[in-house]
Each structure stands twice: as structure tokens, then as C-alpha cells.
Design an enzyme around this catalytic site. Structure first.
Site, mmCIF file in Angstrom:
data_model
loop_
_atom_site.group_PDB
_atom_site.id
_atom_site.type_symbol
_atom_site.label_atom_id
_atom_site.label_comp_id
_atom_site.label_asym_id
_atom_site.label_seq_id
_atom_site.Cartn_x
_atom_site.Cartn_y
_atom_site.Cartn_z
ATOM 1 N N ALA A 1 -18.620 -3.439 -11.584
ATOM 2 C CA ALA A 1 -19.757 -3.305 -10.662
ATOM 3 C C ALA A 1 -19.361 -3.723 -9.253
ATOM 4 C CB ALA A 1 -20.944 -4.128 -11.166
ATOM 5 N N GLY B 1 -5.692 6.425 -11.920
ATOM 6 C CA GLY B 1 -6.320 6.580 -10.617
ATOM 7 C C GLY B 1 -5.465 7.258 -9.557
ATOM 8 N N LYS C 1 -14.010 -3.966 2.851
ATOM 9 C CA LYS C 1 -14.777 -2.709 2.873
ATOM 10 C C LYS C 1 -16.271 -2.937 3.145
ATOM 11 C CE LYS C 1 -11.812 -0.064 -0.291
ATOM 12 N NZ LYS C 1 -11.748 0.697 -1.554
ATOM 13 N N THR D 1 -9.315 -1.672 3.388
ATOM 14 C CA THR D 1 -9.175 -1.953 1.969
ATOM 15 C C THR D 1 -9.602 -3.386 1.674
ATOM 16 O OG1 THR D 1 -7.682 -1.736 0.066
ATOM 17 C CG2 THR D 1 -6.696 -2.560 2.115
ATOM 18 N N ASN E 1 -20.768 -4.830 -16.980
ATOM 19 C CA ASN E 1 -19.998 -5.691 -16.083
ATOM 20 C C ASN E 1 -20.046 -7.129 -16.573
ATOM 21 O OD1 ASN E 1 -18.420 -5.921 -13.640
ATOM 22 N ND2 ASN E 1 -20.102 -7.137 -12.793
ATOM 23 N N ASP F 1 -13.813 7.120 -1.120
ATOM 24 C CA ASP F 1 -13.648 6.902 -2.563
ATOM 25 C C ASP F 1 -14.686 7.711 -3.341
ATOM 26 O OD1 ASP F 1 -11.513 5.163 -2.377
ATOM 27 O OD2 ASP F 1 -12.755 3.358 -2.395
ATOM 28 N N SER G 1 0.823 -1.216 0.000
ATOM 29 C CA SER G 1 0.000 0.000 0.000
ATOM 30 C C SER G 1 0.855 1.262 0.000
ATOM 31 C CB SER G 1 -0.897 0.007 1.231
ATOM 32 O OG SER G 1 -1.549 1.252 1.318
HETATM 33 P P1 NAP Z 1 -13.909 -5.665 -6.851
HETATM 34 O O1 NAP Z 1 -15.012 -5.284 -5.908
HETATM 35 O O2 NAP Z 1 -13.200 -6.953 -6.677
HETATM 36 O O3 NAP Z 1 -14.538 -5.594 -8.338
HETATM 37 C C1 NAP Z 1 -13.763 -5.996 -9.433
HETATM 38 C C2 NAP Z 1 -14.488 -5.660 -10.728
HETATM 39 O O4 NAP Z 1 -13.649 -6.032 -11.813
HETATM 40 C C3 NAP Z 1 -15.816 -6.400 -10.909
HETATM 41 O O5 NAP Z 1 -16.698 -5.591 -11.655
HETATM 42 C C4 NAP Z 1 -15.375 -7.620 -11.732
HETATM 43 O O6 NAP Z 1 -16.400 -8.176 -12.503
HETATM 44 C C5 NAP Z 1 -14.352 -6.975 -12.640
HETATM 45 N N1 NAP Z 1 -13.423 -7.981 -13.152
HETATM 46 C C6 NAP Z 1 -12.449 -8.621 -12.467
HETATM 47 N N2 NAP Z 1 -11.812 -9.506 -13.267
HETATM 48 C C7 NAP Z 1 -12.425 -9.427 -14.484
HETATM 49 C C8 NAP Z 1 -12.238 -10.088 -15.739
HETATM 50 N N3 NAP Z 1 -11.272 -11.011 -15.891
HETATM 51 N N4 NAP Z 1 -13.040 -9.745 -16.780
HETATM 52 C C9 NAP Z 1 -14.004 -8.795 -16.628
HETATM 53 N N5 NAP Z 1 -14.242 -8.147 -15.473
HETATM 54 C C10 NAP Z 1 -13.462 -8.455 -14.405
HETATM 55 O O7 NAP Z 1 -12.761 -4.554 -6.858
HETATM 56 P P2 NAP Z 1 -12.930 -3.005 -6.496
HETATM 57 O O8 NAP Z 1 -12.751 -2.807 -5.045
HETATM 58 O O9 NAP Z 1 -14.184 -2.519 -7.148
HETATM 59 O O10 NAP Z 1 -11.640 -2.364 -7.214
HETATM 60 C C11 NAP Z 1 -11.563 -2.248 -8.631
HETATM 61 C C12 NAP Z 1 -10.290 -1.494 -9.004
HETATM 62 O O11 NAP Z 1 -10.376 -0.127 -8.581
HETATM 63 C C13 NAP Z 1 -9.009 -2.054 -8.356
HETATM 64 O O12 NAP Z 1 -8.003 -2.096 -9.342
HETATM 65 C C14 NAP Z 1 -8.658 -1.035 -7.311
HETATM 66 O O13 NAP Z 1 -7.255 -0.959 -7.070
HETATM 67 C C15 NAP Z 1 -9.168 0.245 -7.975
HETATM 68 N N6 NAP Z 1 -9.436 1.313 -7.003
HETATM 69 C C16 NAP Z 1 -8.746 2.462 -7.142
HETATM 70 C C17 NAP Z 1 -8.974 3.507 -6.260
HETATM 71 C C18 NAP Z 1 -8.205 4.784 -6.403
HETATM 72 O O14 NAP Z 1 -8.188 5.574 -5.461
HETATM 73 N N7 NAP Z 1 -7.592 5.034 -7.536
HETATM 74 C C19 NAP Z 1 -9.919 3.364 -5.225
HETATM 75 C C20 NAP Z 1 -10.628 2.159 -5.135
HETATM 76 C C21 NAP Z 1 -10.361 1.124 -6.026
HETATM 77 P P3 NAP Z 1 -17.350 -9.334 -11.894
HETATM 78 O O15 NAP Z 1 -18.401 -8.621 -11.081
HETATM 79 O O16 NAP Z 1 -17.882 -10.011 -13.088
HETATM 80 O O17 NAP Z 1 -16.468 -10.219 -11.048
#
Ligand code: NAP
Length: 287
Positions: free
Chosen positions: A133, A244, A72, A68, A156, A108, A22
Site C-alpha cells: 500500500a 518489474g 515522490k 525516486t 498490506n 508509474d 539507478s
Molecule cells: P514504499 O512506499 O516504501 O512501500 C513499501 C511497501 O512494502 C509497503 O506496503 C510496506 O508495508 C511493504 N513492506 C515493506 N517491508 C515489509 C515487510 N517486511 N513485510 C510486509 N510488508 C512490507 O515503496 P514503494 O515506492 O511502494 O515501492 C515498492 C516496490 O516497488 C519497490 O521494490 C520498488 O523498487 C518497486 N517499484 C518498481 C517500479 C518499476 O518500474 N518496476 C516502479 C515503482 C516501484 P507497510 O505499509 O506495512 O510498511
């Protein structure tokens, strides 16, 4: 100093798994040093069973922290006073003690809103395509829905998860569900990658900048020093794009302000982040 803070050093913890890579400790460490605040921000890897004890215990001892992946959603159910962003998204990434109760927020949501507003000031009514999503997409949608006139299309892999998110946000009138192949020939002002795809070199979210779906700008929630591959693809296609990093900075700044009740030193935090965001060949960064 907030009244709940203990005398001496205040513990600020990042609860999640993994947490080792992190960037938050450096980000908050730089801000604490700049403002000469007596706090220590530490990553604490923990599993679901230990989350409650740590989160409630640290807050009650006058500490505070972030949550994280993958905790969450669980944290949203544990906090005693969930602020509107937590209730709306079902996710909590920031906690602290206030008025004797453990309060939770999801920074966020304003983090994304601030990063977008700083990048595209004055933009309001827009068509936005959101990929993903999960928890991050929930924050993006909650922020976008605050903008009057925004219309969102959500794509999604798992359609049921997208449906559940729209229902949770009670936003069926402003969020349409679609598959990418049904959107050929459509135009969007912004496409947002809120999937976890793009953390690894060569890995990309499903949207391609080949003109089959026209977009005017692109925002990748994933971040990497020198930009992610998806952002590079966008820029090569003449589409303005950001990763991001700014959102990471802004969500941290909002957390800092809630814990310390002072204005966060944004420039100090930005410099610390610029120096530490890993390049894409490094380990996947984690907020
Ligand atoms: P999450 O709850 O695990 O959701 C992951 C998402 O990615 C779901 O929509 C999932 O689809 C999709 N996904 C994963 N593998 C896939 C694949 N092979 N093909 C198609 N879709 C796929 O994760 P999250 O917490 O939302 O985080 C998502 C990203 O945002 C991460 O990279 C995180 O580091 C980033 N983030 C950045 C910030 C920032 O401040 N910049 C803040 C928060 C998060 P399904 O529903 O079909 O599984």
C-alpha cells in the site's frame, strides 16, 4: 525540441536517495544517443531540504527529471501543475517545465498499465490481488481502476495505510481490504507484488504459490536479471509471471515522451535495460 529546452545540453536529473545504482541514466542515455538529442541524464542524491530547490531550479532552467524514493510524495506537493495521476496517487516521479509552470506526472501509472496490457492483451474484467500500500501500490491501483469491471483485493502489513490508500483513491466500492489468511480458497486472475519485499536474494513477499489461494498469473514490481525469486516460485508452480523490468521501461518511456515530445525509442531502451538489470545477488535496483 520543446520550446522550454535551453540551447545546448539539457540537464535531466534523477532526484532521490539512494540513486547510485539507478538504471535510469543508462536507459535514458541510450535513448538520447539513438535520437541524437542534446541532453545529459544524471543521478543527483539529495535530501528532503534540497529537493524543492533542485526540482524547481532544474525545471526553470529548461531541464527536467525523475524523482525516486523517498521524495515522490514531497515532489507531488512541490510541482506547480500536478497532472491527474499525481493528484490521484499523491506521488510524482516525473517533472518538466511546460507553459512556464513546473509540471508533474506519475508515469508509474501508465508504466504499469502498459506493461500489463503488453503482457496480457485484451484482458479486462478481472479479480486482482494487490500486495502493498505504498507509492508503487498507489500507481498499480490507479492503473487497475481505469479498467472497467476490475475488482481488487488489497493486502498490506499495515492495515491503516491500506485504508488510507483506498480512501485517497475514493475506491471503497471496488477495492476490498483483507488479510492473506482470510483469502484461503479464493481465486484471482492476477496477483501483484507492490511491496518492497524481494529486492534481496531469498527475500519474498508474503504470498506463496502453494495453491491455498488460486492465482492465474503474477506480476512482481521488483525486478532482477533472470527474474526475481518470487517470479521463479510462480513459474515453478505453473503460474505465468513477469517481473518489474517491463514496467520500469514503460514508465521511463512515458517520461521521455513528456520531456522531449518525441516517440521514445522503446527497442533501444529495452536493449539498454536488458544489458544492465542486475542479477539478484547484486545491489538492489532502484527506478
Ligand atoms: P514504499 O512506499 O516504501 O512501500 C513499501 C511497501 O512494502 C509497503 O506496503 C510496506 O508495508 C511493504 N513492506 C515493506 N517491508 C515489509 C515487510 N517486511 N513485510 C510486509 N510488508 C512490507 O515503496 P514503494 O515506492 O511502494 O515501492 C515498492 C516496490 O516497488 C519497490 O521494490 C520498488 O523498487 C518497486 N517499484 C518498481 C517500479 C518499476 O518500474 N518496476 C516502479 C515503482 C516501484 P507497510 O505499509 O506495512 O510498511
Amino acid at each position: 525540441m520543446p520550446p522550454e529546452a535551453p540551447p545546448g545540453t539539457r540537464l535531466l536529473a534523477l532526484l532521490g536517495d539512494p540513486v547510485a545504482h539507478s538504471l535510469s541514466p543508462r536507459l535514458h542515455g541510450a535513448a538520447l544517443a539513438a535520437l541524437r538529442l542534446d541532453g545529459a541524464y544524471l543521478p543527483l542524491r539529495c535530501d528532503a531540504r534540497d529537493l524543492e530547490g533542485l526540482l524547481i531550479g532544474i525545471a526553470r532552467a529548461g531541464g527536467a527529471g525523475n524523482v525516486t524514493v523517498p521524495h515522490k510524495e514531497r515532489a507531488a506537493r512541490l510541482v506547480e501543475d500536478a497532472l491527474p495521476a499525481v493528484r490521484r496517487t499523491g506521488a510524482c516521479n516525473t517533472f518538466w517545465l511546460e507553459g512556464g509552470r513546473v509540471r508533474g506526472d506519475n508515469t508509474d501509472v501508465p508504466g504499469f498499465a502498459d506493461a500489463l496490457a503488453a503482457w496480457q492483451p485484451g484482458r479486462g474484467a478481472e479479480r486482482v490481488l494487490v500486495l502493498g500500500a505504498g507509492g508503487a501500490a498507489a500507481a498499480v491501483l490507479a492503473a487497475l481502476l481505469e479498467r472497467p469491471g476490475v475488482r481488487i483485493t488489497l493486502v498490506n502489513r499495515t492495515a491503516e495505510r491500506a485504508r488510507a490508500l483506498v480512501a485517497r483513491l475514493d475506491a471503497a466500492d471496488r477495492v476490498a481490504l483483507a488479510g492473506l489468511d482470510t483469502l484461503r480458497g479464493e481465486r484471482f486472475d492476477l496477483v501483484v507484488n507492490a511491496t518492497s519485499l524481494g529486492l534481496l536474494p531469498g527475500e519474498r513477499p508474503p504470498f506463496r504459490f502453494d495453491g491455498s489461494i488460486e492465482v492465474r498469473s503474477a506480476f512482481d514490481l521488483v525486478y532482477a536479471r533472470g527474474a526475481t525469486d518470487w517470479v521463479r516460485d510462480a513459474l515453478s508452480a505453473g503460474v505465468p509471471a513477469i517481473d518489474g523490468t517491463e514496467m520500469l521501461l514503460r514508465q521511463a518511456a512515458h517520461a521521455f515522451a513528456r520531456w522531449w515530445r518525441v516517440a521514445p525509442p522503446l527497442d533501444v531502451m529495452r536493449r539498454a535495460l536488458d544489458a544492465t538489470v542486475p542479477a539478484m545477488e547484486g545491489p538492489g535496483p532502484i527506478a
